[in-house]
Design a protein around this motif. Structure first.
Motif, PDB file in Angstrom:
ATOM      1  N   GLY A 193       0.784  -1.226   0.000  1.00 50.94           N
ATOM      2  CA  GLY A 193       0.000   0.000   0.000  1.00 50.94           C
ATOM      3  C   GLY A 193       0.817   1.277   0.000  1.00 50.94           C
ATOM      4  O   GLY A 193       0.246   2.374   0.003  1.00 50.94           O
ATOM      5  N   SER A 194       2.136   1.165  -0.032  1.00 54.10           N
ATOM      6  CA  SER A 194       2.985   2.353   0.046  1.00 54.10           C
ATOM      7  C   SER A 194       3.155   2.992  -1.325  1.00 54.10           C
ATOM      8  O   SER A 194       2.976   2.357  -2.369  1.00 54.10           O
ATOM      9  CB  SER A 194       4.365   1.985   0.605  1.00 54.10           C
ATOM     10  OG  SER A 194       5.045   1.111  -0.280  1.00 54.10           O
ATOM     11  N   PHE A 195       3.511   4.285  -1.321  1.00 52.67           N
ATOM     12  CA  PHE A 195       3.743   5.013  -2.568  1.00 52.67           C
ATOM     13  C   PHE A 195       4.732   6.140  -2.311  1.00 52.67           C
ATOM     14  O   PHE A 195       4.958   6.568  -1.176  1.00 52.67           O
ATOM     15  CB  PHE A 195       2.432   5.585  -3.123  1.00 52.67           C
ATOM     16  CG  PHE A 195       1.825   6.662  -2.269  1.00 52.67           C
ATOM     17  CD1 PHE A 195       2.145   7.997  -2.463  1.00 52.67           C
ATOM     18  CD2 PHE A 195       0.930   6.343  -1.259  1.00 52.67           C
ATOM     19  CE1 PHE A 195       1.588   9.002  -1.677  1.00 52.67           C
ATOM     20  CE2 PHE A 195       0.370   7.338  -0.462  1.00 52.67           C
ATOM     21  CZ  PHE A 195       0.697   8.656  -0.677  1.00 52.67           C
ATOM     22  N   LEU A 196       5.328   6.625  -3.406  1.00 50.10           N
ATOM     23  CA  LEU A 196       6.264   7.740  -3.349  1.00 50.10           C
ATOM     24  C   LEU A 196       6.125   8.565  -4.618  1.00 50.10           C
ATOM     25  O   LEU A 196       6.221   8.033  -5.730  1.00 50.10           O
ATOM     26  CB  LEU A 196       7.707   7.235  -3.212  1.00 50.10           C
ATOM     27  CG  LEU A 196       8.808   8.300  -3.315  1.00 50.10           C
ATOM     28  CD1 LEU A 196       8.707   9.288  -2.156  1.00 50.10           C
ATOM     29  CD2 LEU A 196      10.184   7.634  -3.345  1.00 50.10           C
ATOM     30  N   LEU A 197       5.862   9.853  -4.446  1.00 46.68           N
ATOM     31  CA  LEU A 197       5.835  10.805  -5.556  1.00 46.68           C
ATOM     32  C   LEU A 197       6.991  11.777  -5.352  1.00 46.68           C
ATOM     33  O   LEU A 197       7.010  12.533  -4.372  1.00 46.68           O
ATOM     34  CB  LEU A 197       4.506  11.565  -5.593  1.00 46.68           C
ATOM     35  CG  LEU A 197       3.267  10.791  -6.033  1.00 46.68           C
ATOM     36  CD1 LEU A 197       2.022  11.622  -5.819  1.00 46.68           C
ATOM     37  CD2 LEU A 197       3.381  10.372  -7.493  1.00 46.68           C
ATOM     38  N   GLU A 198       7.949  11.756  -6.276  1.00 45.36           N
ATOM     39  CA  GLU A 198       9.133  12.602  -6.143  1.00 45.36           C
ATOM     40  C   GLU A 198       9.123  13.723  -7.173  1.00 45.36           C
ATOM     41  O   GLU A 198       8.357  13.716  -8.132  1.00 45.36           O
ATOM     42  CB  GLU A 198      10.392  11.754  -6.324  1.00 45.36           C
ATOM     43  CG  GLU A 198      10.619  10.736  -5.223  1.00 45.36           C
ATOM     44  CD  GLU A 198      11.978  10.068  -5.339  1.00 45.36           C
ATOM     45  OE1 GLU A 198      12.881  10.436  -4.557  1.00 45.36           O
ATOM     46  OE2 GLU A 198      12.119   9.195  -6.209  1.00 45.36           O
ATOM     47  N   GLY A 199       9.999  14.704  -6.949  1.00 47.88           N
ATOM     48  CA  GLY A 199      10.191  15.776  -7.912  1.00 47.88           C
ATOM     49  C   GLY A 199       9.010  16.713  -8.032  1.00 47.88           C
ATOM     50  O   GLY A 199       8.753  17.265  -9.110  1.00 47.88           O
ATOM     51  N   LEU A 200       8.280  16.940  -6.946  1.00 48.12           N
ATOM     52  CA  LEU A 200       7.123  17.835  -6.978  1.00 48.12           C
ATOM     53  C   LEU A 200       7.562  19.271  -6.713  1.00 48.12           C
ATOM     54  O   LEU A 200       8.371  19.530  -5.812  1.00 48.12           O
ATOM     55  CB  LEU A 200       6.094  17.414  -5.936  1.00 48.12           C
ATOM     56  CG  LEU A 200       5.489  16.015  -6.113  1.00 48.12           C
ATOM     57  CD1 LEU A 200       4.565  15.699  -4.956  1.00 48.12           C
ATOM     58  CD2 LEU A 200       4.758  15.916  -7.439  1.00 48.12           C
ATOM     59  N   PRO A 201       7.035  20.241  -7.466  1.00 47.60           N
ATOM     60  CA  PRO A 201       7.333  21.641  -7.177  1.00 47.60           C
ATOM     61  C   PRO A 201       6.867  21.996  -5.765  1.00 47.60           C
ATOM     62  O   PRO A 201       5.888  21.437  -5.260  1.00 47.60           O
ATOM     63  CB  PRO A 201       6.531  22.411  -8.228  1.00 47.60           C
ATOM     64  CG  PRO A 201       6.249  21.419  -9.302  1.00 47.60           C
ATOM     65  CD  PRO A 201       6.155  20.088  -8.630  1.00 47.60           C
ATOM     66  N   THR A 202       7.563  22.905  -5.117  1.00 51.77           N
ATOM     67  CA  THR A 202       7.178  23.303  -3.766  1.00 51.77           C
ATOM     68  C   THR A 202       5.863  24.072  -3.799  1.00 51.77           C
ATOM     69  O   THR A 202       5.595  24.855  -4.721  1.00 51.77           O
ATOM     70  CB  THR A 202       8.271  24.159  -3.116  1.00 51.77           C
ATOM     71  OG1 THR A 202       8.486  25.329  -3.928  1.00 51.77           O
ATOM     72  CG2 THR A 202       9.566  23.387  -3.002  1.00 51.77           C
TER      73      THR A 202
END
Length: 351
Positions: A193-202
């Protein structure tokens, strides 16, 4: 004595028949929880709409003389094939706004673009085209988005990430295979059930968790991302009960007999792969339900679907684009339905 013996034998026979019927009706899908009564639902049903205001911040190098659009996408026909483009009003050089009237209960797929000599769409910070953003319409609201970079420019600012875990609200078990979106980026939950979203603008983003088969009610919340930081986002999703929906459709008189009539739609049960296939199409005909001919010339099928799920669908002799139905004005047809809470008959006609 004979009468009593016969009564016992009849009772045992009925119990045995009932047990056989119950065993034979087992299915991988959850059984509908309501009564087998059906309510007729026609195309004239009324949908409640709400005003949703979208405000977007664009990159500082955005040309001032090029208009900004919010594009609502149609994944059933094809993301690049049936867009609805809405021009946005400039608040200042970096902020644009538009207010749309949207169906309550719908889950829209959209992204931002700007118009120069050609259409330029937003990219993620790692220079991948934004496939789409998700937003569930629960009522009147304001949505704030950030475009990190356009396809013809480079991203130079700091980024952050969102990480978390999705659990079943009733069992506390992890939910794998959920589509997670925020800031134009997408990922799927892992087996735990885990996830990771990287590189998101602040800045502030709308985080959405979406079950591609509609088996869970869509979850969304705001998520604030800081530079070089991780924003935690653990949440629980409510499972959706299932109901039986009977689709009955009248097709044109010149429809060739023997050619399968199918339903193409936005859920996995209706042929959506949630992938970019050849020609920008996302649906596969071999995965779509086939309707059976009725004695009166119509076609019908019964589908077990999750209550509350938002359906976009059309009738087709091919896929969502080729040999698919059009409306009375010969434009691409796309039908909308919030799956009711009770078993339902839907009667429709292909022009």
């Amino acid at each position: 004595m004979n009468a009593i013996r016969n009564l016992v034998l009849i009772t045992l026979g009925l119990l045995f028949t009932c047990l056989q019927a119950c065993q034979g009706s087992s299915s991988k899908l959850p059984a509908p929880t309501n009564t087998p009564l059906y309510i007729s639902l026609r195309e004239s049903q009324h949908f409640q709409e709400a005003q949703v205001t979208f405000t977007v911040q664009v990159p500082p190098d955005t040309p001032k003389d090029q208009p900004i659009y919010l594009d609502i996408l149609d994944e059933v026909t094809g993301l690049a094939l049936n867009q609805q483009r809405y021009p946005m009003k400039a608040l200042d050089h970096r902020h644009y706004v538009v207010t749309l009237s949207l169906q309550v209960g719908s889950v829209i797929k959209y992204r931002y673009s700007r118009q120069g000599l050609y259409t330029i769409i937003e990219n993620t910070t790692n220079k991948r085209p934004v496939r789409y953003r998700l937003y569930r319409v629960d009522g009147p609201n304001q949505v704030q988005d950030i475009v990190g970079v356009w396809s013809d420019s480079a991203f130079k600012d700091a980024t952050g990430r969102i990480t978390g875990q999705a659990l079943d609200a009733k069992t506390d078990l992890p939910i794998p295979g959920l589509l997670i979106t925020a800031g134009g980026a997408q990922t799927l939950t892992a087996s735990d059930g885990s996830f990771l979203l990287e590189g998101l603008p602040t800045g502030l983003h709308t985080l959405v968790a979406y079950a591609m088969d509609g088996s869970y009610h869509t979850f969304q919340q705001g998520a604030l991302v800081a530079a070089e930081s991780t924003t935690p986002a653990n949440f629980k999703l409510e499972p959706a009960p299932y109901v039986n929906i009977i689709f009955k459709v009248k097709v044109p008189s010149n429809t060739l007999p023997g050619i399968p009539v199918r339903i193409a739609g936005n859920l996995t049960q209706l042929g959506n792969t949630f992938a970019d296939l050849s020609g920008g199409i996302s649906t596969i005909a071999s995965r779509m339900p086939i309707l059976s001919p009725l004695p009166d010339g119509r076609y019908s099928t019964t589908l077990t679907l999750p209550s509350g799920a938002y359906l976009q669908y059309k009738y087709t002799l091919g896929d969502g684009f080729w040999n698919a139905e059009h409306d009375a004005n010969h434009a691409f047809q796309i039908r909308h339905l919030i799956v009711p809470e009770v078993n339902t008959i839907i009667e429709e006609e292909v022009y």
